[in-house]
Design an enzyme around this catalytic site. Structure first.
Site, PDB file in Angstrom:
ATOM      1  N   ARG A 102      -2.122   6.303   8.445  1.00 12.39           N
ATOM      2  CA  ARG A 102      -1.284   5.198   7.976  1.00 12.39           C
ATOM      3  C   ARG A 102      -1.478   4.057   8.963  1.00 12.39           C
ATOM      4  NH1 ARG A 102       4.905   4.869   6.041  1.00 12.39           N
ATOM      5  NH2 ARG A 102       3.813   5.664   4.220  1.00 12.39           N
ATOM      6  N   HIS A 129      -1.547   2.307  -1.320  1.00 10.35           N
ATOM      7  CA  HIS A 129      -0.756   3.504  -0.999  1.00 10.35           C
ATOM      8  C   HIS A 129      -1.004   4.549  -2.107  1.00 10.35           C
ATOM      9  CE1 HIS A 129       2.083   6.010   0.856  1.00 10.35           C
ATOM     10  NE2 HIS A 129       3.200   5.327   0.716  1.00 10.35           N
ATOM     11  N   GLN A 132       1.346   7.755  -2.688  1.00  9.23           N
ATOM     12  CA  GLN A 132       2.624   7.432  -3.321  1.00  9.23           C
ATOM     13  C   GLN A 132       2.467   7.363  -4.839  1.00  9.23           C
ATOM     14  OE1 GLN A 132       5.847   6.764  -1.888  1.00  9.23           O
ATOM     15  NE2 GLN A 132       6.315   7.073  -4.053  1.00  9.23           N
ATOM     16  N   ASP A 224       9.816  -2.544  -5.097  1.00 11.21           N
ATOM     17  CA  ASP A 224       9.585  -2.132  -3.711  1.00 11.21           C
ATOM     18  C   ASP A 224      10.167  -3.223  -2.822  1.00 11.21           C
ATOM     19  OD1 ASP A 224       8.655  -0.776  -1.464  1.00 11.21           O
ATOM     20  OD2 ASP A 224       6.640  -1.622  -1.582  1.00 11.21           O
ATOM     21  N   CYS A 264       9.544   3.633  -4.251  1.00 14.08           N
ATOM     22  CA  CYS A 264       8.882   4.561  -3.311  1.00 14.08           C
ATOM     23  C   CYS A 264       9.767   4.903  -2.122  1.00 14.08           C
ATOM     24  CB  CYS A 264       7.567   3.963  -2.843  1.00 14.08           C
ATOM     25  SG  CYS A 264       7.751   2.471  -1.835  1.00 14.08           S
ATOM     26  N   ARG A 292       6.272  13.661  -3.420  1.00 11.40           N
ATOM     27  CA  ARG A 292       5.295  13.363  -2.360  1.00 11.40           C
ATOM     28  C   ARG A 292       4.770  14.675  -1.776  1.00 11.40           C
ATOM     29  NH1 ARG A 292       5.175   8.491   0.194  1.00 11.40           N
ATOM     30  NH2 ARG A 292       3.235   9.343   1.005  1.00 11.40           N
TER      31      ARG A 292
HETATM   32  N1   CP Z   1       7.291   5.948   0.489  1.00 10.25           N
HETATM   33  C1   CP Z   1       6.824   6.150   1.728  1.00 10.25           C
HETATM   34  O1   CP Z   1       5.605   6.142   1.989  1.00 10.25           O
HETATM   35  O2   CP Z   1       7.781   6.403   2.649  1.00 10.25           O
HETATM   36  P1   CP Z   1       7.613   6.487   4.226  1.00 10.25           P
HETATM   37  O3   CP Z   1       7.306   5.109   4.718  1.00 10.25           O
HETATM   38  O4   CP Z   1       8.927   7.003   4.718  1.00 10.25           O
HETATM   39  O5   CP Z   1       6.478   7.431   4.536  1.00 10.25           O
HETATM   40  N1  NVA Z   2       5.364  -1.767   0.764  1.00  4.75           N
HETATM   41  C1  NVA Z   2       6.017  -0.919   1.729  1.00  4.75           C
HETATM   42  C2  NVA Z   2       5.881   0.520   1.347  1.00  4.75           C
HETATM   43  C3  NVA Z   2       6.577   1.488   2.258  1.00  4.75           C
HETATM   44  C4  NVA Z   2       6.359   2.906   1.871  1.00  4.75           C
HETATM   45  C5  NVA Z   2       5.423  -1.174   3.100  1.00  4.75           C
HETATM   46  O1  NVA Z   2       4.195  -1.283   3.208  1.00  4.75           O
HETATM   47  O2  NVA Z   2       6.182  -1.269   4.060  1.00  4.75           O
END
Ligand code: CP
Ligand code: NVA
Length: 306
Positions: A102, A129, A132, A224, A264, A292
């Site tokens: 990530r 992502h 997700q 989101d 998400c 997930r």
């Molecule tokens: N939805 C998601 O990826 O959550 P986190 O940021 O908690 O991993």
């Molecule tokens: N769009 C958000 C998703 C978090 C899971 C971010 O990138 O912070």
């Protein structure tokens, strides 16, 4: 499949196979059936951004499949002090069977896959992502009994979630409409990819600035955060720009009567969605979060098993 970096790289069949495996693993998990598909395998999990769901579901998922995971915070590994992706990829390939990463720059994930010799899973970048969206498609299938022919509407920031939704929905033949304010649209290449896929799977891609228009007749309404990780300094400006993009009862009522709401998470109640919608009877956010785990197990089993 060796990697999961973008759903755009997957065929429709590969996505269905992942979803079917996720649902099978979920059922078997509930029935207490144990698997050791990844016995003896190790997954490194590099995080340069925060996480609750991704970290916990990958870690627990790896355990449930008989393997082990290592949490590698960028604060603690040499990558965070300037060691190159090239060296990191080559070194970690000598120890691990897979890396879930990530991070901010999508190119770093592509480079890990290019230089390393092991499976790479994208656990979120600024651009995409995919994990997700696999969980999202699983959740939609479980609630609606099908994917093809449904209409999903995303309201809000053109970000990693909406970009991956463009890929995922069009691959499985779902119509997708996205409402974002000017200047905050989805990535152009993702839109292009989705439009090309939609021609093959006979679905539609509609982009608009108007949330009411986008939400009409939707089976699924998604939003989101307006402020993704890394955009904290833009928060005040974004709250102003996105003011009329809140998914509230009035907007949600314009979707189909049996439409479901998805997010998400993490959610910022009162901004992108009201309490009444996210905590309402048609919100499926916790099924989505649970999936997930099952979707990720399917991804790891697919790209890492012998
Ligand atoms: N939805 C998601 O990826 O959550 P986190 O940021 O908690 O991993
Ligand atoms: N769009 C958000 C998703 C978090 C899971 C971010 O990138 O912070």
């Amino acid at each position: 499949m060796k990697h999961l970096i973008s759903l755009n790289d997957c065929t429709t069949e590969e996505i269905h196979n992942l979803l079917n495996l996720a649902m099978k693993l979920k059922k078997e998990n509930y029935a207490g059936i144990k698997h050791h598909i990844l016995k003896g395998k190790s997954l490194g999990m590099i995080f340069t951004k925060s996480s609750t769901r991704t970290r916990v579901s990958f870690e627990v998922g790896m355990y449930q499949l008989g393997g082990q995971s290592l949490f590698l915070s960028s604060n603690d590994i040499q990558l965070g002090r300037g060691e190159t992706i090239y060296d990191t990829a080559n070194v970690l390939s000598r120890y691990l069977d897979g890396i879930m990463i990530r991070t901010f720059d999508h190119q770093d994930v592509l480079d890990l896959a290019k230089y390393g010799q092991i499976s790479i899973i994208n656990g979120l970048t600024d651009l995409l992502h995919p994990c997700q969206i696999l969980a999202d498609l699983q959740t939609i299938y479980e609630h609606k009994g099908k994917l093809e022919g449904l209409k999903l509407c995303y309201v809000g920031d053109g970000n990693n979630i909406s970009n991956s939704l463009l890929h995922g929905c069009t691959k499985v033949g779902m119509d997708i409409s996205i409402a974002s304010p000017k200047g905050y649209e989805c990535d152009e290449e993702c839109v292009e990819n989705a439009k090309n896929t939609a021609k093959k799977t006979s679905c539609s891609v509609v982009l608009t600035e108007n949330p009411e228009e986008a939400v009409k007749n939707a089976d699924i309404v998604v939003t989101d955060t307006w402020v993704s990780m890394g955009q904290e300094s833009e928060k005040q400006e974004r709250i102003k720009v996105f003011g009329s993009y809140t998914v509230d009862d009035k907007l949600f009522a314009m979707a189909k009567d049996d439409a479901i709401f998805m997010h998400c998470l993490p959610a910022y109640r009162g901004y992108e969605v009201t309490d009444s919608v996210i905590d309402g009877p048609r919100s499926v956010i916790f099924d989505e979060a649970e999936n997930r785990l099952h979707a990720q197990k399917a991804v790891m089993a697919t790209v890492m098993a012998d």
